[in-house]
Structure formats: C-alpha cells, structure tokens
Design an enzyme around this catalytic site. Sequence first.
Site, PDB file in Angstrom:
ATOM      1  N   PHE A  64       0.999  -1.472  -0.054  1.00 33.87           N
ATOM      2  CA  PHE A  64       0.021  -0.466   0.250  1.00 33.87           C
ATOM      3  C   PHE A  64       0.603   1.330   0.401  1.00 33.87           C
ATOM      4  CE2 PHE A  64      -2.281   2.712   3.477  1.00 33.87           C
ATOM      5  CZ  PHE A  64      -2.985   3.786   1.893  1.00 33.87           C
ATOM      6  N   ASN A 118       8.499  -8.906  -1.972  1.00 35.73           N
ATOM      7  CA  ASN A 118       7.872 -11.010  -1.952  1.00 35.73           C
ATOM      8  C   ASN A 118       7.263 -11.321  -1.864  1.00 35.73           C
ATOM      9  OD1 ASN A 118       6.669 -10.519   0.716  1.00 35.73           O
ATOM     10  ND2 ASN A 118       7.644 -12.023   1.300  1.00 35.73           N
ATOM     11  N   THR A 129      -3.279 -11.120  -3.301  1.00 33.45           N
ATOM     12  CA  THR A 129      -1.801  -9.912  -3.800  1.00 33.45           C
ATOM     13  C   THR A 129      -2.364  -9.702  -5.237  1.00 33.45           C
ATOM     14  OG1 THR A 129      -1.654 -12.153  -5.037  1.00 33.45           O
ATOM     15  CG2 THR A 129      -0.106 -12.116  -2.732  1.00 33.45           C
ATOM     16  N   ALA A 152       8.731  -2.678   3.375  1.00 31.72           N
ATOM     17  CA  ALA A 152       9.367  -4.202   3.729  1.00 31.72           C
ATOM     18  C   ALA A 152       9.047  -4.405   5.029  1.00 31.72           C
ATOM     19  CB  ALA A 152       9.933  -5.023   2.778  1.00 31.72           C
ATOM     20  N   TYR A 179       4.433  -7.192  16.369  1.00 37.46           N
ATOM     21  CA  TYR A 179       4.105  -5.997  15.219  1.00 37.46           C
ATOM     22  C   TYR A 179       5.048  -5.083  16.161  1.00 37.46           C
ATOM     23  CZ  TYR A 179       3.798  -2.907  12.440  1.00 37.46           C
ATOM     24  OH  TYR A 179       3.599  -1.195  11.127  1.00 37.46           O
TER      25      TYR A 179
HETATM   26  P1  NAD Z   1       1.529  -3.779   2.924  1.00 35.59           P
HETATM   27  O1  NAD Z   1       1.407  -5.163   3.944  1.00 35.59           O
HETATM   28  O2  NAD Z   1       0.522  -2.996   2.334  1.00 35.59           O
HETATM   29  O3  NAD Z   1       3.057  -3.438   2.169  1.00 35.59           O
HETATM   30  C1  NAD Z   1       4.029  -3.500   3.191  1.00 35.59           C
HETATM   31  C2  NAD Z   1       4.429  -4.940   1.776  1.00 35.59           C
HETATM   32  O4  NAD Z   1       5.860  -6.094   2.293  1.00 35.59           O
HETATM   33  C3  NAD Z   1       3.381  -6.243   1.037  1.00 35.59           C
HETATM   34  O5  NAD Z   1       3.605  -5.621  -0.457  1.00 35.59           O
HETATM   35  C4  NAD Z   1       4.335  -7.549   1.372  1.00 35.59           C
HETATM   36  O6  NAD Z   1       4.242  -8.159   0.005  1.00 35.59           O
HETATM   37  C5  NAD Z   1       5.971  -6.952   1.659  1.00 35.59           C
HETATM   38  N1  NAD Z   1       6.310  -7.698   2.362  1.00 35.59           N
HETATM   39  C6  NAD Z   1       6.227  -8.616   3.182  1.00 35.59           C
HETATM   40  N2  NAD Z   1       7.293  -9.142   3.727  1.00 35.59           N
HETATM   41  C7  NAD Z   1       8.223  -9.286   2.624  1.00 35.59           C
HETATM   42  C8  NAD Z   1       9.539  -9.656   2.414  1.00 35.59           C
HETATM   43  N3  NAD Z   1       9.954 -10.416   3.389  1.00 35.59           N
HETATM   44  N4  NAD Z   1      10.265  -9.454   1.611  1.00 35.59           N
HETATM   45  C9  NAD Z   1       9.712  -8.301   0.642  1.00 35.59           C
HETATM   46  N5  NAD Z   1       8.972  -7.785   0.585  1.00 35.59           N
HETATM   47  C10 NAD Z   1       7.681  -8.382   2.367  1.00 35.59           C
HETATM   48  O7  NAD Z   1       2.144  -2.433   4.375  1.00 35.59           O
HETATM   49  P2  NAD Z   1       1.401  -0.824   4.305  1.00 35.59           P
HETATM   50  O8  NAD Z   1       0.438  -0.227   5.127  1.00 35.59           O
HETATM   51  O9  NAD Z   1       1.698  -0.491   3.043  1.00 35.59           O
HETATM   52  O10 NAD Z   1       2.678  -0.663   5.370  1.00 35.59           O
HETATM   53  C11 NAD Z   1       4.302  -0.250   5.108  1.00 35.59           C
HETATM   54  C12 NAD Z   1       5.036   0.345   5.740  1.00 35.59           C
HETATM   55  O11 NAD Z   1       4.334   0.917   6.910  1.00 35.59           O
HETATM   56  C13 NAD Z   1       5.295  -1.201   6.630  1.00 35.59           C
HETATM   57  O12 NAD Z   1       6.932  -1.304   7.258  1.00 35.59           O
HETATM   58  C14 NAD Z   1       4.757  -0.618   7.866  1.00 35.59           C
HETATM   59  O13 NAD Z   1       4.697  -2.048   8.955  1.00 35.59           O
HETATM   60  C15 NAD Z   1       5.087   0.710   7.825  1.00 35.59           C
HETATM   61  N6  NAD Z   1       3.188   1.244   8.024  1.00 35.59           N
HETATM   62  C16 NAD Z   1       2.179   0.737   8.192  1.00 35.59           C
HETATM   63  C17 NAD Z   1       1.086   2.108   9.395  1.00 35.59           C
HETATM   64  C18 NAD Z   1      -0.550   1.695   8.439  1.00 35.59           C
HETATM   65  O14 NAD Z   1      -1.383   2.600   8.704  1.00 35.59           O
HETATM   66  N7  NAD Z   1      -0.499   0.973   6.767  1.00 35.59           N
HETATM   67  C19 NAD Z   1       0.623   2.403   9.896  1.00 35.59           C
HETATM   68  C20 NAD Z   1       2.472   2.136  10.390  1.00 35.59           C
HETATM   69  C21 NAD Z   1       3.780   1.931  10.522  1.00 35.59           C
END
Ligand code: NAD
Length: 327
Positions: free
Chosen positions: A11, A32, A39, A87, A153
């Site tokens: 996202f 990944n 997906t 990621a 987490y």
């Molecule tokens: P998301 O799950 O949509 O994006 C994370 C991406 O990382 C996914 O596309 C996933 O396939 C990829 N991924 C997971 N494991 C992996 C691996 N081992 N190797 C390579 N790729 C891998 O989540 P998001 O909401 O876009 O979050 C993005 C970042 O922001 C994350 O680090 C999350 O912890 C952080 N975050 C998000 C929020 C939120 O509200 N969305 C809030 C705080 C922090």
Amino acid sequence: MRVLVTGGAGFIGGHLAEAFARDGHDVVVLDNFDPYYDTRIKEHNVEVGRAAADDGDGSYDLVEGDVRDADLVADLVADADYVYHQAAQAGVRTDYSPRKYDEVNVDGTLNVLDAARDHDIERLVFASSSSVYGKPRYLPYDEDHLTTPISPYGASKLAGERYAMVYAERYGVPAVALRYFTVYGPRMRPNMAVSNFVSRCLDGEPPVVYGDGSQTRDMTYVADILSANRALLDTDAADGEVMNVGSTDNIDIETLATEIRDQLAPELEIEYADAYEVDADHSHADVSKASELIGYEPTYTIREGVEAFVEWYRDNRGWYEPLVRNS
Ligand code: NAD
C-alpha cells in the site's frame, strides 16, 4: 536518482514507487508478494507504478524477492541512491507468530542496514509505526514518550527502528525513521477500519466496530505520508532521527464508523465485536519535530481524507471490492 523501495508492491510502498517514478526517478521495487492479503491488490500497485514511469520521465523495475535474502538486498542497495524500507509483516492484528515479525521486520531490516553501511547511499528511510508507543502516558505522543509496545508487531518495529538509529550513530548510515500513524487511502490494505467500514456499508452490510469504539486514532491520509517521504529526498536534516508522521486530526472509531455509515448507508445498524487485545486504546501524534526538521504539515483532515477515499473507492469498486472482501 535511483530509489529502492522495499515492500514497494504494498500500500504505502506502492504510493512511494508511483510518485517517485512519476517524478523522474529510477525506481526499483523489492517485494515478495506476501499473501497475507489478496496479492492481486499488489499486482495492481505494480501496474500503477509502471504506468507512472511511462507517464513521467522515470523508470520502474520490479524484483520479486525477499528482504530476508541478504545477498539480494546487498546487490540492490549497492545500486541505489535512496532506500525506502517499507517491507514488513504489517498490522498488529495478524495472528502470525512473533517469529515471523522478527524474521521479516528485524532480520530483514538488519539486511538493509548492513547493506547501507557497506555502500554509499544518500539516505535510508525506515517505515516505523505509532505501535511502538503502546499505552499512552500522555497524548499527543511526542518522540520522547516511553516506548512500550503491546504487540509482537510493535516490538519488531521498535527493534528495527532502534537498529536504524544505532547504525546511524555508530556507522554513519544516513537513516531516518518515520513513525506512521494509521495510514489509509486509495489501494489501502483491506484489513483496516476505513476500508472495512466503506466496503461493508456500500455492500449493504453493517460496519463492525471492535470493542466499544471509544479507541481514538490519528488517521493519516496516504498523500501526507508521501509528502514526508518526499521531503527526505532533499534534506539531510533528519538523518539519525525518529519522527512522528500523523494527521494530528483525531477521531474515535465509533464516530468514524457512524459518519461513514450515515453517509453511505444510513439504514444500517453498527455492530460491535470483541476488541483485539493488541490494539492500542488511543493514538495521537505530535508532529512538531517533523515540522521543524523537514517542514512536514499534514494537509488532510480525517473527514477530507475519508471523502477522498470514498470517491476513489466508488471509481475503483469493480476491481478493488472483491479483493478487499476476499482478504
Ligand atoms: P503492506 O502490507 O501493504 O506493504 C508491505 C509490503 O511488504 C507488502 O507488499 C508485502 O508483500 C511486502 N513484504 C512483506 N514481507 C516481505 C519480505 N519478507 N520481503 C519482501 N517484501 C515483503 O503494508 P503497508 O500498510 O503499505 O505498510 C508499509 C510499511 O509501513 C510497513 O513497514 C508497515 O509496518 C508500516 N506502517 C504502516 C502503517 C499503516 O497504517 N498502513 C502504519 C504504521 C507503519
């Protein structure tokens, strides 16, 4: 500039990759395609990124791979000027074992940090989270607030963030950690309050609130998250720093559900389910540090952001809704 976005099919990473490619940068996405939500949403994000590169002057390359693969990460970081490390196993509620959070969010981050130490890069931006705070002693949180996460987490994000700061201090890695506060917007992860409420209401199903709905959140529209990340392309003022990035607008979950319900399906009754123990009760950001260091100012109130999301949702309902409901 060559920009590596780990988790760039997700996202937030998807929005960063899209914007950077449109702005004329050479973007490499490492992801990944973890199947913890459908997906096909990630495949769509990749298509959006590729189209942005075609529209703009930049380029977009996808590497399907894992941040736990140290050699792959080292090769990609060696070729990058900027690294946006998004990621992660995201989300406090997923019932993965703490080891999965540890392997991806801590070991994966160490791979990125080792590579950044060994190669000259301009900046490494680590996606941290408001989940590092845990229970509030006072609100809004500033960055000096105690960090006592209450979920695996949150603990893994805190560890990743601390490692990033240690690498900045000891090895001179130009690392910045951004603590995001509940991010929402187009193509958002399905398993979050705003997408659930909108999707269920438009589908004629009652929105489900976990707990009594008195939990409060700084809901942050993804465009504001993007602007904080973009600012870090141009300044080293925040290197070695941790900063909150939130909306500063705050809402309780029951009000959020009620407003979305009133707008989309006033005939529905809100339903209540058991609270998740790992969900923080309250979360609210003080962003004065980011404002001072990188000029960050949130531009979307929650009501404006939700309105923008609903408009996007209606335009994209055909492909997005089945995938959200499938996740
Ligand atoms: P998301 O799950 O949509 O994006 C994370 C991406 O990382 C996914 O596309 C996933 O396939 C990829 N991924 C997971 N494991 C992996 C691996 N081992 N190797 C390579 N790729 C891998 O989540 P998001 O909401 O876009 O979050 C993005 C970042 O922001 C994350 O680090 C999350 O912890 C952080 N975050 C998000 C929020 C939120 O509200 N969305 C809030 C705080 C922090």
